[in-house]
Design a protein around this motif. Structure first.
Motif, short mmCIF file in Angstrom:
data_model
loop_
_atom_site.label_atom_id
_atom_site.label_comp_id
_atom_site.label_asym_id
_atom_site.label_seq_id
_atom_site.Cartn_x
_atom_site.Cartn_y
_atom_site.Cartn_z
N PRO A 83 91.64 -87.00 3.59
CA PRO A 83 91.58 -88.14 2.68
C PRO A 83 92.77 -88.17 1.71
CG PRO A 83 90.17 -86.42 1.87
CD PRO A 83 90.73 -85.93 3.19
N GLY A 84 93.66 -87.17 1.84
CA GLY A 84 94.75 -87.02 0.88
C GLY A 84 94.29 -86.22 -0.33
N HIS A 85 94.97 -86.41 -1.44
CA HIS A 85 94.65 -85.66 -2.65
C HIS A 85 93.49 -86.35 -3.38
CE1 HIS A 85 98.41 -83.80 -1.68
NE2 HIS A 85 99.11 -84.88 -1.94
N VAL A 86 92.42 -85.61 -3.61
CA VAL A 86 91.23 -86.16 -4.27
C VAL A 86 90.91 -85.34 -5.52
CG1 VAL A 86 90.31 -87.01 -2.08
CG2 VAL A 86 89.62 -84.76 -2.90
N ARG A 87 90.16 -85.95 -6.42
CA ARG A 87 89.78 -85.26 -7.65
C ARG A 87 88.90 -84.05 -7.34
NH1 ARG A 87 89.86 -84.35 -11.84
NH2 ARG A 87 88.79 -85.62 -13.37
N ASP A 88 89.17 -82.96 -8.05
CA ASP A 88 88.40 -81.74 -7.91
C ASP A 88 87.16 -81.82 -8.78
OD1 ASP A 88 87.49 -79.13 -7.66
OD2 ASP A 88 88.93 -78.33 -9.13
N THR A 89 85.99 -81.97 -8.16
CA THR A 89 84.76 -82.08 -8.94
C THR A 89 84.24 -80.73 -9.42
OG1 THR A 89 83.40 -82.15 -6.91
CG2 THR A 89 84.06 -84.26 -7.89
N VAL A 90 84.89 -79.63 -9.01
CA VAL A 90 84.63 -78.36 -9.68
C VAL A 90 85.22 -78.41 -11.08
CG1 VAL A 90 85.24 -75.89 -9.73
CG2 VAL A 90 84.46 -76.96 -7.59
N GLY A 91 86.42 -79.02 -11.19
CA GLY A 91 87.10 -79.12 -12.48
C GLY A 91 88.09 -78.02 -12.75
N PHE A 92 88.29 -77.13 -11.77
CA PHE A 92 89.22 -76.02 -11.98
C PHE A 92 90.66 -76.51 -11.97
CE2 PHE A 92 91.51 -72.12 -10.72
CZ PHE A 92 91.01 -71.25 -11.68
N VAL A 93 90.96 -77.48 -11.09
CA VAL A 93 92.27 -78.12 -11.04
C VAL A 93 92.06 -79.63 -11.01
CG1 VAL A 93 93.50 -76.19 -9.97
CG2 VAL A 93 92.33 -77.86 -8.52
N HIS A 94 93.15 -80.40 -11.05
CA HIS A 94 93.01 -81.86 -11.07
C HIS A 94 92.70 -82.41 -9.69
CE1 HIS A 94 93.52 -85.82 -12.85
NE2 HIS A 94 94.18 -86.19 -11.76
N PHE A 215 81.45 -83.96 -15.43
CA PHE A 215 80.17 -84.65 -15.32
C PHE A 215 80.26 -86.11 -15.73
CE2 PHE A 215 78.60 -80.25 -15.45
CZ PHE A 215 77.74 -80.28 -14.35
N GLU A 216 81.17 -86.43 -16.67
CA GLU A 216 81.27 -87.82 -17.14
C GLU A 216 81.80 -88.75 -16.05
OE1 GLU A 216 85.12 -85.73 -17.77
OE2 GLU A 216 83.01 -85.27 -18.16
N GLU A 217 82.43 -88.18 -15.01
CA GLU A 217 82.95 -88.98 -13.90
C GLU A 217 82.16 -88.79 -12.61
OE1 GLU A 217 87.44 -88.85 -13.59
OE2 GLU A 217 87.13 -87.16 -14.96
N LEU A 218 81.20 -87.87 -12.62
CA LEU A 218 80.59 -87.43 -11.37
C LEU A 218 79.80 -88.53 -10.66
CD1 LEU A 218 80.67 -84.81 -9.77
CD2 LEU A 218 78.51 -84.15 -10.82
N GLU A 219 79.24 -89.47 -11.42
CA GLU A 219 78.48 -90.54 -10.80
C GLU A 219 79.33 -91.36 -9.83
OE1 GLU A 219 75.48 -91.49 -10.58
OE2 GLU A 219 74.31 -90.96 -12.35
N THR A 220 80.60 -91.54 -10.17
CA THR A 220 81.46 -92.41 -9.36
C THR A 220 82.41 -91.64 -8.44
OG1 THR A 220 83.04 -92.51 -11.20
CG2 THR A 220 81.37 -94.25 -11.07
N LEU A 221 82.64 -90.36 -8.71
CA LEU A 221 83.54 -89.58 -7.88
C LEU A 221 82.84 -89.08 -6.62
CD1 LEU A 221 85.41 -87.25 -10.42
CD2 LEU A 221 86.41 -89.13 -9.11
#
Length: 447
Positions: A83-94, A215-221
């Motif tokens: 999918p290419g570069h995606v947001r890290d929902t762990v939050g350790f990196v971007h 968590f503030e973005e997790l609903e949509t990510l």
């Protein structure tokens, strides 16, 4: 009599660093040979299921690794294999970069062929022939007997500094004092995971997950990774010296890659230790998979779909080179006149003997330079390193060992070798400005 092969540049190790090194050397016009011990390419990314690639970006989202590495991602995306570069929902990196390992093997083959690289798989380097301060050849053990590969320049992308060690170049291993290395991990995949259920549990119980989880973005990510389930892990009391579950999603919609087993105190360059580690890692896989299926929400119908062909190795030998990258260089985001790659990945030390992970993020603009001197060996004048075994301290290795950084240093090593061949000089004597220009023209990020 050995069969002999002649080359300008000999790259030993067909992982991400070696692939990129060979492509870069081949594109420079140098006659290039890539040697790989397995029957397929990809190194830890395929043999040990190291997944996803992290990270091509700084914590603010600036991309600092491109070049051949990004070309690979672009091709995988066109094949619907990333999918290419995606947001890290762990939050350790971007960002993290999921990919399909089987597609990566083919993309790498295609790009090597396009660059005119000769590939030898099922080939194990067991001897390095030197003359004075230069390597003359590497000897391979193969199914068809011994092969000797002669070259002008050699690049060690074995991950374990095998070529440097066999050639007599100074090497280091582990941390100062006890020489212990970061633990090994047997990674495995599970299918049949209800990832939406996992996400809903995370949103309802944020205190049970990593503090940097967005968590503030997790609903949509889209869920890309999970670190936590602290309560469940503690209650299970499994005999694994770790304090949480870590997994990443994909490449299929109901699939995860589990990075949780931990094998400590063993030497990844010792065959008896490696034998013990392989057994211990596979036994841990069964324990962890059963725990996840029985205790974690969303895993009720999950099962093991694949296990690494070998255990994942984070750290073994590394080059004791002209310059060793320091922890302060990383954390302070230091710049170097001889920069050949940048990285935004934090220091990430899995404790060699304890349960935890020590992390330190890059300050300033969020990226640090990797200087060319880290690729240069002492004593051996026609040897470069790329990937996990470049010259660093134990602490700095905890960032340079990550795959995108390895891809970048591999490209730099291959480009430098090609320039050295063209001018008939040693890698230490090439014009650093010429190397930097060649890298930037190939879309590498140096500023």
């Amino acid at each position: 009599m050995y069969k002999t092969i002649q080359a300008d540049v000999v790259v030993c190790g067909g992982g991400p660093a070696g692939i990129n090194a060979a492509i870069a050397a081949g594109r420079s016009g140098a006659q290039t040979v890539l040697i790989e011990r397995y029957g397929f390419l990809g190194g830890m990314s395929t043999a040990a299921l190291v997944y996803p690639w992290m990270t091509f970006h700084t914590m603010s989202g600036k991309q600092v690794i491109r070049g051949i590495a990004q070309e690979i991602i672009d091709r995988l995306m066109r094949m619907s294999a990333s999918p290419g570069h995606v947001r890290d929902t762990v939050g350790f990196v971007h960002t993290i970069t999921p990919y399909h390992p089987e597609m990566y093997k083919i993309v790498a083959l295609d790009m090597l062929k396009e660059a005119g690289v000769r590939l030898l798989v099922h080939s194990f380097v067991d001897k390095v022939q030197t003359e004075g301060s230069e390597i003359r050849s590497v000897r391979l053990t193969t199914k068809s007997g011994k092969i000797e590969v002669n070259g002008r320049m050699f690049i060690d992308t074995t991950g374990d500094a095998d070529i440097a060690y066999l050639a007599g170049a100074p090497c280091l291993q582990g941390r100062d004092g006890d020489k212990l290395t970061q633990p090994m991990t047997m990674k495995f995949r599970m299918r049949g995971v209800d990832l939406e259920r996992v996400k809903q549990y995370m949103l309802a119980h944020p205190d049970e997950f990593y503090k940097k989880t967005p968590f503030e973005e997790l609903e949509t990510l889209p869920l890309s990774g999970v670190l936590g389930f602290y309560k469940h892990w503690k209650e299970a009391s499994l005999p694994i010296n770790r304090d949480q579950i870590l997994f990443f999603t994909g490449p299929e919609e109901d699939e995860v890659l589990v990075n949780t087993t931990r094998v400590q105190g063993l030497d990844g360059t010792d065959v008896e230790d490696l034998t013990e580690a392989e057994e211990a890692g596979r036994r841990q896989v069964l324990l962890v998979a059963a725990f996840m299926r029985d205790k974690l929400p969303g895993f009720e119908k999950a099962s093991i779909s694949s296990v690494g062909a070998q255990i994942g190795v984070r750290e073994t030998r590394r080059l004791d080179g002209v310059y060793a990258l320091q922890a302060d260089d990383v954390v302070q985001g230091r710049r170097f006149d001889d920069v050949i790659a940048r990285s935004g990945y934090p220091i990430d030390i899995h404790d060699p003997s304890g349960k935890g992970v020590t992390a330190a993020w890059v300050q300033g603009d969020g990226a640090y330079d990797i200087p060319y001197r880290c690729l240069l060996a002492k004593r051996i004048t026609n040897l470069l390193a790329g990937g996990r075994c470049i010259s660093t301290t134990h602490e700095a290795l905890a960032t340079t060992r990550l795959t995108p950084s390895c891809m970048a240093t591999g490209q730099a090593a291959g480009t430098a070798a090609g320039i050295a061949v063209r001018h008939g000089v040693s890698p230490a004597d090439i014009d650093i400005k010429e190397l930097q220009l060649a890298l930037t023209q190939a879309d590498a990020v140096l500023a």
